[in-house]
Scaffold this active site. Structure first.
Site, PDB file in Angstrom:
ATOM      1  N   GLY A 171       0.829  -1.175  -0.007  1.00 43.73           N
ATOM      2  CA  GLY A 171      -0.017   0.071  -0.229  1.00 43.73           C
ATOM      3  C   GLY A 171       0.790   1.236  -0.015  1.00 43.73           C
ATOM      4  N   GLY A 172       0.246   2.218   0.565  1.00 40.06           N
ATOM      5  CA  GLY A 172       0.982   3.634   0.519  1.00 40.06           C
ATOM      6  C   GLY A 172       2.341   3.348   1.458  1.00 40.06           C
ATOM      7  N   GLY A 406      23.999  14.016 -28.099  1.00 43.24           N
ATOM      8  CA  GLY A 406      23.518  14.183 -26.785  1.00 43.24           C
ATOM      9  C   GLY A 406      24.179  13.662 -25.776  1.00 43.24           C
ATOM     10  N   ALA A 407      24.680  12.173 -26.072  1.00 42.45           N
ATOM     11  CA  ALA A 407      25.072  11.303 -24.961  1.00 42.45           C
ATOM     12  C   ALA A 407      26.661  11.942 -24.786  1.00 42.45           C
ATOM     13  CB  ALA A 407      25.103   9.836 -25.588  1.00 42.45           C
TER      14      ALA A 407
END
Ligand code: HXC
Length: 516
Positions: A171-172, A406-407
């Site tokens: 859960g949370g 870009g790399a």
């Protein structure tokens, strides 16, 4: 009550605290192959260093059958202790008490330990073994989780925070580990999910086991929620201690320096055996890391996730460094969404905790494809650029082979903020590979040539010599030194040394807005 009775009473309660949910529940815990909350602390902490905090605290809630279940400790052990002689704060959930579920006082113990960890600038370790929010306590429990999440957030980048999942975390409750810096899991012991297999089956019809859905392997390899995965609790705890040995206790300190015994002037001739002559052939960058950095010091983080980049801590001349390396043996090292996320979070951790970053580049670019584009490679890839650009720690790059587009910028661009860029002579730096470049720029000439194949080869060769050679970039000052691979260790040690006192004030602002 006389003095003696008061002491006896205290001892009785103390014993009740020690046994938590009782011998039967402890046996059930052992039968599942799990240690108890206190046994885990025995393994984790230095002998006799354990100091319990809010030792006798007890659930206050009485609703919905809780009145006769108000056990001391309220299902968690919290406090402080030493690991390798260095102080940590911790919480360790006790599954034997109401399934380790989190009620008001349970949450108060954890949040208080978190606050003390922050105020004393010491790492926080949370051991999770819990059925989640204590259902009977309703909003008291939810408020407790909210406090914990906030404390995790406020301590982020100030003290290292480590989550060790040794049971259910559902859960949370998963969002606390989700905020912390490192998540450790153990096969067949740990489970993390927002909704478990039963709910998933009811809602989507999908059938899956607890282990397949939220076990250590699922999170280490598929979701990336776990950074480390082990076969048993003992190995896991040893690994937590090992990780801490690389880290400063807080962002106010420098990382520990240790004598690894590996000479700083050691040459690295093995590299020529590892890196293939043929540029299209791949190699395992971890073998290069093993050769360059202090022997046996590499601690890989997120080993099974987004394996096209390799990140982790190592020592160089005894100092902790963060390694951000391309992995040519996976997807030819192309950067994709998951690799970008993995790298960016690691870089930001290093920057927050004064750990210099060393990148090792051999990368053809960001991964092409519709799934990547539609999955948001633009904003995910942007995280890496952002993380490197904003980092103020020493940033050093070694270009091993390809560094394109870009790399290249992410891995090695001085314009992005790398302080020192080294390159092996056989590296290639360009907007794109030579074949692609020749076809784009000289397509007409190549097609119109008598022998198009020979013409293409000639243009490729020219491009390699005139544009891609690292000596060209060095001529512009964007590569500081082109080095013999045998000198890699020596050159990196010297680079680290010359940047040791780097100090950069960031632009004053409330905070940046990293792309997510
Ligand atoms: C109160 C709980 C509990 C819970 C377990 N127990 N979970 N009590 N609140 N959340 C109790 C059980 O009643 C039982 O009590 C004891 O703990 C041991 O549980 P078992 O079920 O016997 O253990 P096991 O078979 O090992 O199963 C473990 C489990 C299961 C898988 C965790 O207990 C379970 O599914 N629990 C509920 C999980 C859940 O839905 N939690 C809420 C998630 S939502 P007795 O007295 O019989 O020994 C959530 C929201 C948080 O957490 C939001 C934060 C933002």
């Amino acid at each position: 009550m006389g003095n003696r009775e008061a002491i006896e009473h205290m001892k009785t309660i103390r014993e009740q605290v020690r046994i938590g949910g009782g011998e039967e529940k402890i046996q059930q815990q052992h039968d599942k192959g799990k240690l108890t909350a206190r046994e885990r602390l025995d393994v984790l902490l230095d002998k006799d260093s354990f100091v319990e905090h809010q030792h006798y605290s007890r659930g206050r809630a009485t609703m919905f059958g809780l009145a006769d279940k108000r056990l001391h400790g309220d299902g968690v052990v919290s406090g402080s202790g030493l690991i390798g002689g260095r102080r940590v704060y911790f919480s360790s959930q006790d599954f034997t008490v109401l399934g380790g579920s989190l009620g008001e006082m349970h949450a108060d113990r954890i949040a208080t330990a978190q606050e003390l960890s922050l105020n004393t600038r010491t790492p926080f370790i949370q051991i999770n073994d819990s059925g989640g929010a204590r259902i009977q306590e309703g909003v008291l429990s939810l408020h407790g989780y909210a406090r914990i999440f906030r404390a995790n957030t406020l301590a982020s980048g100030v003290v290292p925070q480590i989550s060790v999942i040794l049971g259910p975390c559902a859960g949370g409750a998963v969002y606390s580990p989700g905020i912390t810096d490192f998540v450790f899991m153990v096969d067949k012991v740990s489970n993390m999910y927002i909704t478990g297999p039963d709910v998933i089956k009811a809602v989507t019809g999908e059938q899956i086991s607890h282990e397949e859905l939220g076990g250590a392997k699922a999170h280490a390899a598929n979701s990336g929620n776990a950074h480390f995965r082990y076969a048993n609790e003992q190995q896991c705890m040893a690994a937590v201690k090992h990780l801490l040995s690389y880290l400063p206790s807080s962002a106010d300190e420098q990382p520990p320096v240790v004598d690894t015994g590996d000479p700083v002037d050691r040459r690295t001739p093995e590299i020529m055996e590892i890196v293939p002559e043929e540029e299209r052939r791949s190699f395992d960058v971890r073998t290069v890391i093993g050769v360059i950095f202090d022997k046996g010091s590499f601690l890989e983080v997120h080993k099974d996730y987004a394996r096209n980049v390799v990140v982790g801590f190592a020592r160089l001349g005894g100092r902790t460094v963060g390694i951000f390396a391309n992995q040519p043996s996976v997807f030819a090292a192309a950067l994709d969404i998951n690799a970008s996320d993995k790298a960016a979070r690691f870089i930001r951790f290093c920057d927050a905790f004064n750990i210099p970053i060393i990148s090792l580049a051999d990368v053809p670019g960001f991964l092409p494809g519709v799934a990547q584009e539609h999955g948001g490679i633009i904003r995910h890839g942007a995280k890496v650029l952002y993380a490197i650009a904003e980092a103020t720690v020493p940033k050093i790059s070694l270009i091993m082979r390809k560094a394109y587009g870009g790399a290249f910028i992410a891995m090695a661009a001085k314009g992005l903020g790398y302080d020192r860029v080294l390159s092996w002579p056989m590296a290639q730096i360009a907007v794109m590979g030579a074949e692609g470049a020749a076809s784009v720029i000289f397509r007409r000439e190549i097609n119109g040539a008598e022998d198009p194949n020979a013409a293409r080869q000639q243009k490729i060769q020219e491009f390699k010599e005139e544009v891609m050679d690292p000596l060209v970039a060095a001529g512009y000052g964007y590569v500081d030194d082109v080095i013999d691979p045998e000198e890699s260790r020596i050159a990196l040690v010297k680079s680290l040394e010359m940047l040791k006192t780097k100090k950069v004030e960031s632009v004053r602002r409330k905070h940046g807005n990293i792309p997510l």
